[in-house]
Design a protein around this motif. Sequence first.
Motif, PDB file in Angstrom:
ATOM      1  N   GLY A   1     -11.224   3.616  -9.373  1.00  0.00           N
ATOM      2  CA  GLY A   1     -10.269   2.650  -8.502  1.00  0.00           C
ATOM      3  C   GLY A   1     -11.173   1.672  -7.882  1.00  0.00           C
TER       4      GLY A   1
ATOM      5  N   GLY B   1     -10.445  -0.795  -5.868  1.00  0.00           N
ATOM      6  CA  GLY B   1      -9.710  -1.723  -4.875  1.00  0.00           C
ATOM      7  C   GLY B   1     -10.708  -1.908  -3.510  1.00  0.00           C
ATOM      8  N   PRO B   2     -10.104  -2.498  -2.329  1.00  0.00           N
ATOM      9  CA  PRO B   2     -11.008  -2.393  -1.292  1.00  0.00           C
ATOM     10  C   PRO B   2     -11.814  -1.189  -0.852  1.00  0.00           C
ATOM     11  CG  PRO B   2      -8.711  -3.001  -0.699  1.00  0.00           C
ATOM     12  CD  PRO B   2      -8.487  -2.600  -2.305  1.00  0.00           C
ATOM     13  N   SER B   3     -10.935   0.013  -0.870  1.00  0.00           N
ATOM     14  CA  SER B   3     -11.761   1.261  -0.442  1.00  0.00           C
ATOM     15  C   SER B   3     -12.791   1.607  -1.143  1.00  0.00           C
ATOM     16  CB  SER B   3     -10.750   2.182  -0.195  1.00  0.00           C
ATOM     17  OG  SER B   3      -9.847   2.647  -1.121  1.00  0.00           O
TER      18      SER B   3
ATOM     19  N   GLU C   1     -12.453   1.431 -13.259  1.00  0.00           N
ATOM     20  CA  GLU C   1     -11.071   0.563 -12.891  1.00  0.00           C
ATOM     21  C   GLU C   1     -10.328   0.335 -14.319  1.00  0.00           C
ATOM     22  OE1 GLU C   1      -9.327  -0.859 -10.230  1.00  0.00           O
ATOM     23  OE2 GLU C   1      -8.132  -1.311 -12.047  1.00  0.00           O
ATOM     24  N   ARG C   2      -9.095   0.782 -14.185  1.00  0.00           N
ATOM     25  CA  ARG C   2      -8.222   0.643 -15.320  1.00  0.00           C
ATOM     26  C   ARG C   2      -7.965  -0.945 -15.648  1.00  0.00           C
ATOM     27  NH1 ARG C   2      -2.396   2.923 -12.526  1.00  0.00           N
ATOM     28  NH2 ARG C   2      -2.565   1.242 -11.157  1.00  0.00           N
ATOM     29  N   ASN C   3      -7.908  -1.834 -14.953  1.00  0.00           N
ATOM     30  CA  ASN C   3      -7.991  -3.003 -14.976  1.00  0.00           C
ATOM     31  C   ASN C   3      -8.982  -3.865 -15.522  1.00  0.00           C
ATOM     32  OD1 ASN C   3      -5.044  -3.478 -14.512  1.00  0.00           O
ATOM     33  ND2 ASN C   3      -5.315  -3.596 -12.252  1.00  0.00           N
TER      34      ASN C   3
ATOM     35  N   GLY D   1      -8.173  -4.672  -6.887  1.00  0.00           N
ATOM     36  CA  GLY D   1      -6.795  -3.815  -6.481  1.00  0.00           C
ATOM     37  C   GLY D   1      -5.843  -4.921  -5.678  1.00  0.00           C
ATOM     38  N   GLY D   2      -5.243  -4.306  -4.941  1.00  0.00           N
ATOM     39  CA  GLY D   2      -4.259  -5.256  -3.959  1.00  0.00           C
ATOM     40  C   GLY D   2      -4.730  -6.171  -2.860  1.00  0.00           C
TER      41      GLY D   2
ATOM     42  N   PHE E   1      -8.667   6.670 -15.624  1.00  0.00           N
ATOM     43  CA  PHE E   1      -8.999   7.989 -15.468  1.00  0.00           C
ATOM     44  C   PHE E   1      -7.828   8.842 -16.169  1.00  0.00           C
ATOM     45  CE2 PHE E   1      -7.263  11.767 -13.147  1.00  0.00           C
ATOM     46  CZ  PHE E   1      -8.749  12.183 -12.980  1.00  0.00           C
TER      47      PHE E   1
ATOM     48  N   HIS F   1      -2.097   4.151  -4.103  1.00  0.00           N
ATOM     49  CA  HIS F   1      -0.696   4.890  -3.901  1.00  0.00           C
ATOM     50  C   HIS F   1      -0.699   5.956  -5.150  1.00  0.00           C
ATOM     51  CE1 HIS F   1      -0.153   0.629  -2.400  1.00  0.00           C
ATOM     52  NE2 HIS F   1       0.939   1.470  -1.530  1.00  0.00           N
TER      53      HIS F   1
ATOM     54  N   MET G   1      -5.383   4.183   0.159  1.00  0.00           N
ATOM     55  CA  MET G   1      -4.259   4.372   0.380  1.00  0.00           C
ATOM     56  C   MET G   1      -3.928   6.000  -0.170  1.00  0.00           C
ATOM     57  SD  MET G   1      -1.252   3.293   1.462  1.00  0.00           S
ATOM     58  CE  MET G   1       0.311   3.976   1.164  1.00  0.00           C
TER      59      MET G   1
ATOM     60  N   ARG H   1       2.720   5.100   5.570  1.00  0.00           N
ATOM     61  CA  ARG H   1       1.958   3.662   5.004  1.00  0.00           C
ATOM     62  C   ARG H   1       1.692   2.810   6.204  1.00  0.00           C
ATOM     63  NH1 ARG H   1       6.072   1.506   0.535  1.00  0.00           N
ATOM     64  NH2 ARG H   1       4.394   0.079   0.247  1.00  0.00           N
TER      65      ARG H   1
ATOM     66  N   GLY I   1       1.681  -0.795   5.206  1.00  0.00           N
ATOM     67  CA  GLY I   1       1.958  -2.125   4.641  1.00  0.00           C
ATOM     68  C   GLY I   1       0.978  -2.900   4.402  1.00  0.00           C
TER      69      GLY I   1
ATOM     70  N   MET J   1      -8.164   0.369   5.057  1.00  0.00           N
ATOM     71  CA  MET J   1      -8.860   0.449   3.604  1.00  0.00           C
ATOM     72  C   MET J   1     -10.416   0.269   3.923  1.00  0.00           C
ATOM     73  SD  MET J   1      -6.416   0.935   1.890  1.00  0.00           S
ATOM     74  CE  MET J   1      -5.236   1.615   3.170  1.00  0.00           C
TER      75      MET J   1
HETATM   76  C1  48H Z   1      -8.640   3.700 -13.393  1.00  0.00           C
HETATM   77  C2  48H Z   1      -7.206   3.221 -11.414  1.00  0.00           C
HETATM   78  C3  48H Z   1      -6.126   4.056 -11.934  1.00  0.00           C
HETATM   79  C4  48H Z   1      -6.504   5.280 -12.819  1.00  0.00           C
HETATM   80  C5  48H Z   1      -5.423   3.252 -10.301  1.00  0.00           C
HETATM   81  O1  48H Z   1      -4.241   0.114  -4.852  1.00  0.00           O
HETATM   82  P1  48H Z   1      -5.712  -0.442  -4.349  1.00  0.00           P
HETATM   83  O2  48H Z   1      -5.985  -1.782  -3.683  1.00  0.00           O
HETATM   84  O3  48H Z   1      -6.284   0.939  -3.453  1.00  0.00           O
HETATM   85  P2  48H Z   1      -6.750   0.672  -1.936  1.00  0.00           P
HETATM   86  O4  48H Z   1      -6.573   2.329  -1.560  1.00  0.00           O
HETATM   87  O5  48H Z   1      -8.186   0.709  -1.898  1.00  0.00           O
HETATM   88  O6  48H Z   1      -6.029  -0.336  -1.184  1.00  0.00           O
HETATM   89  C6  48H Z   1      -4.641  -0.145  -0.937  1.00  0.00           C
HETATM   90  C7  48H Z   1      -4.146  -1.490  -0.576  1.00  0.00           C
HETATM   91  O7  48H Z   1      -4.414  -2.388  -1.745  1.00  0.00           O
HETATM   92  C8  48H Z   1      -2.644  -1.542  -0.425  1.00  0.00           C
HETATM   93  O8  48H Z   1      -1.963  -1.359  -1.579  1.00  0.00           O
HETATM   94  C9  48H Z   1      -2.034  -1.237   0.866  1.00  0.00           C
HETATM   95  C10 48H Z   1      -2.937  -1.346   2.166  1.00  0.00           C
HETATM   96  N1  48H Z   1      -0.866  -0.890   0.836  1.00  0.00           N
HETATM   97  C11 48H Z   1      -0.086  -0.386   1.931  1.00  0.00           C
HETATM   98  C12 48H Z   1       1.364   0.098   1.731  1.00  0.00           C
HETATM   99  O9  48H Z   1       1.971   0.340   2.889  1.00  0.00           O
HETATM  100  O10 48H Z   1       1.810  -0.063   0.555  1.00  0.00           O
HETATM  101  O11 48H Z   1      -6.702  -0.379  -5.578  1.00  0.00           O
HETATM  102  C13 48H Z   1      -6.764   0.986  -6.513  1.00  0.00           C
HETATM  103  C14 48H Z   1      -7.333   0.521  -7.627  1.00  0.00           C
HETATM  104  C15 48H Z   1      -6.488  -0.603  -8.608  1.00  0.00           C
HETATM  105  O12 48H Z   1      -7.407  -1.742  -8.860  1.00  0.00           O
HETATM  106  C16 48H Z   1      -5.816   0.163  -9.696  1.00  0.00           C
HETATM  107  O13 48H Z   1      -5.856  -0.489 -10.784  1.00  0.00           O
HETATM  108  C17 48H Z   1      -7.140   1.608  -9.912  1.00  0.00           C
HETATM  109  O14 48H Z   1      -7.375   1.844  -8.571  1.00  0.00           O
HETATM  110  N2  48H Z   1      -6.592   2.479 -10.648  1.00  0.00           N
HETATM  111  N3  48H Z   1      -8.206   2.857 -12.136  1.00  0.00           N
HETATM  112  N4  48H Z   1      -7.771   4.954 -13.567  1.00  0.00           N
HETATM  113  N5  48H Z   1      -6.024   6.032 -13.217  1.00  0.00           N
HETATM  114  N6  48H Z   1      -5.145   4.468 -10.830  1.00  0.00           N
END
Ligand code: 48H
Length: 266
Positions: A40, A42-44, A63-65, A70-71, A135, A182, A229, A239, A241, A247
């Motif tokens: 993954g 994303g920021p974390s 990273e799958r994308n 990520g977000g 993954f 998530h 997340m 969560r 938001g 992160m």
């Molecule tokens: C390869 C994968 C797979 C896989 C996923 O969602 P992210 O930005 O994750 P974080 O935890 O670093 O940040 C979360 C934040 O963006 C967020 O959504 C928040 C704060 N939400 C709060 C709320 O209340 O909703 O990044 C995860 C990354 C992405 O780039 C995915 O494409 C990647 O992981 N990913 N990569 N194989 N199976 N699953």
Amino acid sequence: MGDEKKIFSDVGEKEVTSAIVSGFAQDFQKYVFSDVIIVGGGPSGLIAGRELAKEGFNVLIIERNNYLGGGFWLGGFLMNKITVRHPGEEVLRELGVPCEEVTPGLFVTDGPHACSKVIASACEAGAKFLQMTVFDDVVLREGGRVAGVVVNWTPVSSLPREITCVDPIALESRVVIDATGHDACVVRKLEERGVLKVPGFGAMWVEKSEDLLVEHTGEVHAGLIVTGMAVATAFGLPRMGPTFGGMLLSGKRAAEVALHTLRDSK
Ligand code: 48H
């Protein structure tokens, strides 16, 4: 097409292709066994990767994308302003991202600026990436320790099964970090295998969630650290938001925990 003055060097298709193939193969060979695999980007995951690569460890981020971040490109609701609560801005400032305090303890910055800096900082620290790679499963060793990941190309996993009988491959590492947001894909895979129970993330409650998330960031199973997340999903935490300080700090905490394991097992 004769005597005109050339701007670019006289290099053709075969050299271009060869540079891509050998560059990729050299990196890939090195990352068949890494110190740390982070699933993954994303920021974390990026912050954890940066911190660990800075310490000289081999870090591979899967990273799958095609794109990383990520977000973190957008805040909430397709609006590209990122917010962080104090002390999240300290991480942004450390990376040279300008941010403005809009109310005491709440900072706003531009998503594209913050996200590109976080990606660049992981690259500059020496982390390597496999994009378009998803993954699929865990590698388990003695005592059920997580010792790597099984991956496939994202396009393979998105096509109908009858035309894609392509086996995945395994990559080994000393530590795996689940930073898949998530979905908490790695943790969920352990649940599927009867190793863990995953409650899923709780309802939104920003004032509680980020402290809890950073506190719970750490090893969820031998060899597997969870960050971002995915921590909320793994522990049933509320969560937060569209705010990202949790992160960034969770990524830092995950790196600290991984450093202990890596240094203890040298
Ligand atoms: C390869 C994968 C797979 C896989 C996923 O969602 P992210 O930005 O994750 P974080 O935890 O670093 O940040 C979360 C934040 O963006 C967020 O959504 C928040 C704060 N939400 C709060 C709320 O209340 O909703 O990044 C995860 C990354 C992405 O780039 C995915 O494409 C990647 O992981 N990913 N990569 N194989 N199976 N699953």
